[in-house]
Scaffold this motif. Structure first.
Motif, PDB file in Angstrom:
ATOM      1  N   ALA A   1     -22.764  -1.178 -44.246  1.00 19.48           N
ATOM      2  CA  ALA A   1     -23.929  -2.125 -43.953  1.00 19.48           C
ATOM      3  C   ALA A   1     -24.072  -3.424 -44.918  1.00 19.48           C
ATOM      4  N   GLY A   2     -24.228  -4.626 -44.479  1.00 21.50           N
ATOM      5  CA  GLY A   2     -24.744  -5.534 -45.422  1.00 21.50           C
ATOM      6  C   GLY A   2     -25.887  -5.570 -45.769  1.00 21.50           C
ATOM      7  N   THR A   3     -26.663  -6.646 -46.087  1.00 15.09           N
ATOM      8  CA  THR A   3     -28.126  -6.667 -46.576  1.00 15.09           C
ATOM      9  C   THR A   3     -29.060  -7.468 -45.661  1.00 15.09           C
ATOM     10  N   LEU A   4     -30.048  -7.258 -45.946  1.00 18.70           N
ATOM     11  CA  LEU A   4     -31.153  -8.016 -45.424  1.00 18.70           C
ATOM     12  C   LEU A   4     -32.217  -8.677 -46.325  1.00 18.70           C
ATOM     13  N   SER A   5     -31.421  -8.923 -47.656  1.00 19.73           N
ATOM     14  CA  SER A   5     -32.298  -9.439 -48.618  1.00 19.73           C
ATOM     15  C   SER A   5     -31.855 -10.780 -49.059  1.00 19.73           C
ATOM     16  N   GLU A   6     -32.206 -11.596 -50.182  1.00 16.53           N
ATOM     17  CA  GLU A   6     -31.765 -12.843 -50.468  1.00 16.53           C
ATOM     18  C   GLU A   6     -30.520 -12.342 -51.492  1.00 16.53           C
ATOM     19  N   ARG A   7     -30.100 -11.412 -51.546  1.00 12.67           N
ATOM     20  CA  ARG A   7     -28.779 -11.154 -52.555  1.00 12.67           C
ATOM     21  C   ARG A   7     -27.699 -11.092 -51.834  1.00 12.67           C
ATOM     22  N   VAL A   8     -27.289 -12.006 -51.029  1.00 13.60           N
ATOM     23  CA  VAL A   8     -26.209 -11.850 -50.240  1.00 13.60           C
ATOM     24  C   VAL A   8     -24.928 -12.141 -51.047  1.00 13.60           C
TER      25      VAL A   8
ATOM     26  N   ASP B   1     -20.620 -12.132 -49.696  1.00 10.01           N
ATOM     27  CA  ASP B   1     -19.788 -12.805 -48.980  1.00 10.01           C
ATOM     28  C   ASP B   1     -20.122 -12.976 -47.493  1.00 10.01           C
ATOM     29  N   SER B   2     -21.326 -12.470 -47.354  1.00 12.06           N
ATOM     30  CA  SER B   2     -21.583 -12.433 -45.734  1.00 12.06           C
ATOM     31  C   SER B   2     -23.301 -13.108 -45.556  1.00 12.06           C
ATOM     32  N   ARG B   3     -23.439 -13.434 -44.388  1.00 14.31           N
ATOM     33  CA  ARG B   3     -24.989 -13.705 -43.947  1.00 14.31           C
ATOM     34  C   ARG B   3     -25.667 -12.123 -43.946  1.00 14.31           C
ATOM     35  N   PRO B   4     -27.185 -12.367 -43.975  1.00 12.95           N
ATOM     36  CA  PRO B   4     -27.800 -11.029 -43.684  1.00 12.95           C
ATOM     37  C   PRO B   4     -27.233 -10.440 -42.413  1.00 12.95           C
ATOM     38  N   SER B   5     -27.304  -9.009 -42.541  1.00 17.55           N
ATOM     39  CA  SER B   5     -26.510  -8.420 -41.218  1.00 17.55           C
ATOM     40  C   SER B   5     -27.103  -7.094 -41.217  1.00 17.55           C
ATOM     41  N   PHE B   6     -26.960  -6.501 -40.096  1.00 16.47           N
ATOM     42  CA  PHE B   6     -27.036  -4.909 -39.928  1.00 16.47           C
ATOM     43  C   PHE B   6     -25.811  -4.442 -39.023  1.00 16.47           C
ATOM     44  N   ASN B   7     -25.677  -3.167 -38.853  1.00 16.76           N
ATOM     45  CA  ASN B   7     -24.550  -2.525 -38.031  1.00 16.76           C
ATOM     46  C   ASN B   7     -25.344  -1.890 -36.682  1.00 16.76           C
ATOM     47  N   ALA B   8     -24.903  -2.067 -35.365  1.00 16.30           N
ATOM     48  CA  ALA B   8     -25.314  -1.546 -34.316  1.00 16.30           C
ATOM     49  C   ALA B   8     -24.167  -0.650 -33.942  1.00 16.30           C
ATOM     50  N   LEU B   9     -24.655   0.539 -33.634  1.00 12.47           N
ATOM     51  CA  LEU B   9     -23.812   1.490 -33.553  1.00 12.47           C
ATOM     52  C   LEU B   9     -24.109   2.094 -32.062  1.00 12.47           C
ATOM     53  N   ARG B  10     -22.894   2.322 -31.220  1.00 13.95           N
ATOM     54  CA  ARG B  10     -23.070   2.659 -30.006  1.00 13.95           C
ATOM     55  C   ARG B  10     -22.215   3.847 -29.695  1.00 13.95           C
ATOM     56  N   ILE B  11     -22.866   5.128 -29.575  1.00 14.67           N
ATOM     57  CA  ILE B  11     -22.198   6.381 -29.112  1.00 14.67           C
ATOM     58  C   ILE B  11     -21.910   6.758 -27.434  1.00 14.67           C
ATOM     59  N   ASP B  12     -21.088   6.754 -27.032  1.00 17.42           N
ATOM     60  CA  ASP B  12     -20.947   6.963 -25.590  1.00 17.42           C
ATOM     61  C   ASP B  12     -19.484   7.896 -25.548  1.00 17.42           C
ATOM     62  N   SER B  13     -19.987   9.184 -24.696  1.00 15.83           N
ATOM     63  CA  SER B  13     -18.852  10.235 -24.474  1.00 15.83           C
ATOM     64  C   SER B  13     -17.922  10.438 -25.323  1.00 15.83           C
TER      65      SER B  13
ATOM     66  N   GLN C   1     -17.515   8.762 -28.342  1.00 16.80           N
ATOM     67  CA  GLN C   1     -16.567   7.405 -28.918  1.00 16.80           C
ATOM     68  C   GLN C   1     -17.660   6.523 -29.788  1.00 16.80           C
ATOM     69  N   LEU C   2     -17.265   6.191 -30.926  1.00 20.93           N
ATOM     70  CA  LEU C   2     -18.155   5.585 -31.692  1.00 20.93           C
ATOM     71  C   LEU C   2     -17.758   3.789 -31.829  1.00 20.93           C
ATOM     72  N   ASP C   3     -18.728   3.318 -31.442  1.00 21.54           N
ATOM     73  CA  ASP C   3     -18.262   1.639 -31.492  1.00 21.54           C
ATOM     74  C   ASP C   3     -19.335   1.097 -32.468  1.00 21.54           C
ATOM     75  N   VAL C   4     -18.804   0.453 -33.111  1.00 22.46           N
ATOM     76  CA  VAL C   4     -19.638  -0.406 -34.482  1.00 22.46           C
ATOM     77  C   VAL C   4     -19.609  -2.046 -34.250  1.00 22.46           C
ATOM     78  N   SER C   5     -20.711  -2.498 -34.122  1.00 22.53           N
ATOM     79  CA  SER C   5     -20.691  -4.039 -34.041  1.00 22.53           C
ATOM     80  C   SER C   5     -21.543  -4.586 -35.405  1.00 22.53           C
ATOM     81  N   VAL C   6     -21.301  -5.716 -36.145  1.00 21.38           N
ATOM     82  CA  VAL C   6     -21.791  -6.337 -37.137  1.00 21.38           C
ATOM     83  C   VAL C   6     -22.605  -7.552 -36.371  1.00 21.38           C
ATOM     84  N   ARG C   7     -23.878  -7.328 -36.716  1.00 18.51           N
ATOM     85  CA  ARG C   7     -24.867  -8.364 -36.186  1.00 18.51           C
ATOM     86  C   ARG C   7     -25.263  -9.253 -37.341  1.00 18.51           C
ATOM     87  N   GLU C   8     -24.726 -10.788 -37.493  1.00 20.02           N
ATOM     88  CA  GLU C   8     -25.222 -11.474 -38.502  1.00 20.02           C
ATOM     89  C   GLU C   8     -26.238 -12.226 -37.972  1.00 20.02           C
ATOM     90  N   MET C   9     -27.291 -12.542 -38.858  1.00 12.95           N
ATOM     91  CA  MET C   9     -28.414 -13.447 -38.474  1.00 12.95           C
ATOM     92  C   MET C   9     -27.804 -15.059 -38.453  1.00 12.95           C
TER      93      MET C   9
END
Length: 242
Positions: A210-217, A219-231, A233-241
């Motif tokens: 995962a990235g950071t939610l701090s001011e100490r970025v 190479d990328s903007r503040p972000s977090f990972n959204a994980l979705r698990i179905d049947s 299967q693990l899907d990961v998407s990066v959410r950037e502010m």
């Protein structure tokens, strides 16, 4: 379907207030099944920083598990770092190293911080025999067929990011975790996101940072990972502010 939000390196004391508000709004609107925090809640492990972090996490209104990071150990008090390194975590005790079991998903903590090391840079990772044994025991106790997600602060091996972990014992720990049945390892520390399918022995493990939610970025903007698990299967998407 299970949804998990994976966030890291919030660094209260150097936090990005806009990023914190954005993440909290995402949690309140989407109501994930749990939030996983992979370390560095604070900047300098001050009591007021832990108090702010605890209040913010409690306000999310969903199950939370937290791994501590290198910034969460005392910086200015060497005696406290050696003898009582986690004393200021008391108000967060119910979240720290908290295993979670959610509909066949087992979240297993692995501590990679160290009170001291035989090298100059103590910010880097270390997996002790005690910590890997504890994680392996938790994996063994999971029901057969469960999806095992291990959460730690430091990446166990280098992922090509600008920030490095140099985790001692990390490669051996990764092999042991995968052999025991771990399907993914979620980490922070480097402040940039990654998602790599990595071969270990005759298996493949997902290494997810995962990235950071701090001011100490970095190479990328503040972000977090959204994980979705179905049947299974693990899907990961990066959410950037924005």
């Amino acid at each position: 379907m299970i949804r998990l939000f994976h966030v890291s390196d919030i660094h209260f004391g150097a936090e990005d207030s806009a990023a914190l508000a954005w993440f909290a709004d995402c949690v309140h609107r989407e109501q994930p099944d749990a939030v996983i925090v992979t370390g560095d809640l604070t900047m300098r492990a001050r009591a007021r920083e832990f108090a702010a972090a605890g209040a913010w996490l409690s306000g999310l209104g969903c199950p939370v598990t937290v791994e501590v990071g290198n910034h969460d150990l005392p910086y200015f008090n060497p005696l406290a770092r050696v003898f009582r390194p986690y004393a200021r975590h008391d108000r967060l005790a119910r979240m720290i190293d908290r295993p979670l079991a959610i509909a066949g998903i087992h979240i297993v903590p692995l501590r990679t911080t160290a009170r001291f090391q035989w090298r100059l840079n103590w910010s880097k990772g270390k997996v002790s025999q005690e910590q890997i044994s504890r994680a392996l025991a938790r994996i063994e106790s999971a029901p057969e067929g469960a999806m095992i997600l291990v959460v730690a602060h430091h990446p166990l091996i280098e992922m090509g990011t600008r920030g490095t972990a140099r985790t001692r014992g990390g490669a051996a720990a990764l092999a042991a975790l995968v052999t025991a049945g771990a399907q993914a390892v979620l980490t922070g520390h480097v402040h940039d996101a990654f998602d790599v399918a990595y071969p270990v022995l005759d298996r493949t493990v997902r290494l997810i940072g995962a990235g950071t939610l701090s001011e100490r970025v970095r190479d990328s903007r503040p972000s977090f990972n959204a994980l979705r698990i179905d049947s299974g299967q693990l899907d990961v998407s990066v959410r950037e502010m924005a």
